[in-house]
Design a protein around this motif. Structure first.
Motif, PDB file in Angstrom:
ATOM      1  N   ILE A   6      42.802  35.169  47.435  1.00 30.40           N
ATOM      2  CA  ILE A   6      42.892  36.299  48.370  1.00 30.40           C
ATOM      3  C   ILE A   6      43.493  37.440  47.553  1.00 30.40           C
ATOM      4  N   PHE A   7      42.812  38.581  47.511  1.00 25.51           N
ATOM      5  CA  PHE A   7      43.334  39.687  46.704  1.00 25.51           C
ATOM      6  C   PHE A   7      42.934  41.021  47.329  1.00 25.51           C
ATOM      7  N   TYR A   8      43.604  42.045  46.864  1.00 27.74           N
ATOM      8  CA  TYR A   8      43.429  43.405  47.385  1.00 27.74           C
ATOM      9  C   TYR A   8      42.872  44.266  46.263  1.00 27.74           C
ATOM     10  N   SER A   9      41.755  44.944  46.513  1.00 34.16           N
ATOM     11  CA  SER A   9      41.141  45.777  45.473  1.00 34.16           C
ATOM     12  C   SER A   9      40.241  46.810  46.142  1.00 34.16           C
ATOM     13  N   LEU A  10      39.558  47.616  45.314  1.00 32.55           N
ATOM     14  CA  LEU A  10      38.503  48.472  45.865  1.00 32.55           C
ATOM     15  C   LEU A  10      37.256  47.626  46.026  1.00 32.55           C
ATOM     16  N   GLN A  11      36.586  47.769  47.160  1.00 32.14           N
ATOM     17  CA  GLN A  11      35.299  47.090  47.312  1.00 32.14           C
ATOM     18  C   GLN A  11      34.367  47.630  46.223  1.00 32.14           C
ATOM     19  N   GLY A  12      33.815  46.709  45.440  1.00 30.60           N
ATOM     20  CA  GLY A  12      32.986  47.123  44.316  1.00 30.60           C
ATOM     21  C   GLY A  12      31.500  47.098  44.593  1.00 30.60           C
ATOM     22  N   ILE A  67      34.722  38.854  53.103  1.00 31.40           N
ATOM     23  CA  ILE A  67      34.753  37.398  52.952  1.00 31.40           C
ATOM     24  C   ILE A  67      33.588  37.011  52.062  1.00 31.40           C
ATOM     25  N   THR A  68      33.930  36.431  50.903  1.00 31.12           N
ATOM     26  CA  THR A  68      32.919  36.152  49.901  1.00 31.12           C
ATOM     27  C   THR A  68      33.162  34.767  49.332  1.00 31.12           C
ATOM     28  N   GLY A  69      32.609  34.510  48.166  1.00 29.41           N
ATOM     29  CA  GLY A  69      32.783  33.179  47.585  1.00 29.41           C
ATOM     30  C   GLY A  69      32.357  33.179  46.131  1.00 29.41           C
ATOM     31  N   ARG A 209      39.309  40.316  38.365  1.00 27.63           N
ATOM     32  CA  ARG A 209      38.966  40.367  39.784  1.00 27.63           C
ATOM     33  C   ARG A 209      38.926  41.801  40.299  1.00 27.63           C
ATOM     34  N   GLY A 210      39.407  42.731  39.512  1.00 32.55           N
ATOM     35  CA  GLY A 210      39.500  44.104  40.001  1.00 32.55           C
ATOM     36  C   GLY A 210      40.646  44.234  40.962  1.00 32.55           C
ATOM     37  N   VAL A 211      41.792  43.696  40.546  1.00 32.05           N
ATOM     38  CA  VAL A 211      42.967  43.714  41.416  1.00 32.05           C
ATOM     39  C   VAL A 211      43.810  44.936  41.067  1.00 32.05           C
TER      40      VAL A 211
HETATM   41  N1  LIG Z   1      36.532  44.663  43.475  1.00 31.47           N
HETATM   42  C1  LIG Z   1      35.689  43.701  43.800  1.00 31.47           C
HETATM   43  N2  LIG Z   1      34.756  43.972  44.704  1.00 31.47           N
HETATM   44  C2  LIG Z   1      33.927  42.969  45.015  1.00 31.47           C
HETATM   45  N3  LIG Z   1      32.929  42.982  45.942  1.00 31.47           N
HETATM   46  C3  LIG Z   1      32.359  41.780  45.979  1.00 31.47           C
HETATM   47  C4  LIG Z   1      32.983  40.943  45.086  1.00 31.47           C
HETATM   48  C5  LIG Z   1      32.608  39.534  44.910  1.00 31.47           C
HETATM   49  O1  LIG Z   1      32.917  38.924  43.890  1.00 31.47           O
HETATM   50  O2  LIG Z   1      31.965  39.003  45.802  1.00 31.47           O
HETATM   51  C6  LIG Z   1      33.987  41.699  44.467  1.00 31.47           C
HETATM   52  C7  LIG Z   1      34.978  41.441  43.485  1.00 31.47           C
HETATM   53  O3  LIG Z   1      35.090  40.370  42.895  1.00 31.47           O
HETATM   54  N4  LIG Z   1      35.801  42.479  43.207  1.00 31.47           N
END
Ligand SMILES: Nc1nc2[nH]cc(C(=O)O)c2c(=O)[nH]1
Ligand SMILES: C[S@@+](CC[C@H](N)C(=O)[O-])C[C@H]1O[C@@H](n2cnc3c(N)ncnc32)[C@H](O)[C@@H]1O
Ligand code: SF4
Ligand SMILES: [Mg+2]
Length: 211
Positions: A6-12, A67-69, A209-211
């Protein structure tokens, strides 16, 4: 449920790209895409209660949750419960398109659903009956690694009339020169397609992870 991180970042990625977002990455995946950048989520993780996961999300106070994986729909019963605790957020569910989306269409959630291309090695697992569960605010994403993938995506868009139904995005497999994809979309006048890059891999080291 089994949680990888579980982490906080910019949606990429996707239609909420750029927004500060809390990510819940669930463990396990039923596919093995050749380009997958989250191999570490296939097995690693810890069991957490659904309530503890939601409480971790609340600590950040952000507006967007992803929510991803791995593949989050592999734990569908727990996922449904978790979603019921996240109704104060705008939630993106990233899914590989091979498992049924039925029963998850809450109005504060949207799907970012891949349709797997031949370059993934997993395109025979696409479940096209999922298209009927998608709304106009949902996204279908094609990850493009070659001209063959691009032509495949165009064929699917045409066959299922996707341009009229959902938001369609094309993203290059990371490392592929994005200019080719941009040129093809412009030349072919695919006015309904959004070309998107994984911006976190430009802001931070790819692999972080882009944290
Ligand atoms: N910053 C950031 N944005 C994301 N959007 C989807 C991710 C993913 O791995 O599913 C991801 C991720 O891993 N990092
Ligand atoms: C890691 S997957 C997790 C969610 C789900 N299993 C899926 O495949 O949609 C999240 C997104 O990252 C994309 N992705 C994975 N590896 C990638 C890569 N090397 N380059 C571009 N996109 C990638 C996937 O296609 C998917 O759209
Ligand atoms: S479906 Fe998603 S998590 Fe699973 S292997 Fe493919 S990209 Fe990776
Ligand atoms: Mg990723």
């Amino acid at each position: 449920m089994k949680v990888n991180e579980i982490f906080y970042s910019l949606q990429g990625e996707g239609i909420t790209a750029g927004y500060p977002t809390v990510f819940i990455r669930l463990t396990g995946c039923n596919l093995r895409c050749l380009y997958c950048d989250t191999v570490y989520a296939y097995e690693e993780g810890q069991e957490m209660s659904v309530k503890d996961v939601a409480d971790r999300v609340h600590e950040y106070g952000a507006h967007y949750v992803c929510i991803t994986g791995g593949e989050p729909l592999q734990q569908k019963a727990e996922l449904k419960l978790l979603l019921s605790l996240l109704n104060r957020y705008t939630v993106t569910i990233e899914t590989n398109g091979s498992l049924s989306l039925e029963d998850l269409s809450f109005n504060y959630c949207h799907f970012a659903m891949d349709i797997k291309t031949p370059g993934s090695g997993m395109h025979l697992y696409n479940d096209f009956s999922n298209i009927e569960f998608l709304r106009s605010k949902d996204e279908i994403k094609f990850i493009i690694g070659s001209r063959t993938d691009y032509d495949f995506a165009r064929g699917i868009i045409e066959k299922y009339k996707l341009a009229q139904k959902v938001i369609v995005t094309f993203s290059p497999v990371f490392g592929l020169e994005p200019r080719f994809l941009a040129q093809w979309v412009l030349e072919d006048k695919l006015f309904f397609v959004r070309v998107q890059l994984q911006i976190h891999k430009y802001i931070w080291e790819p692999g972080a992870r882009g944290v």
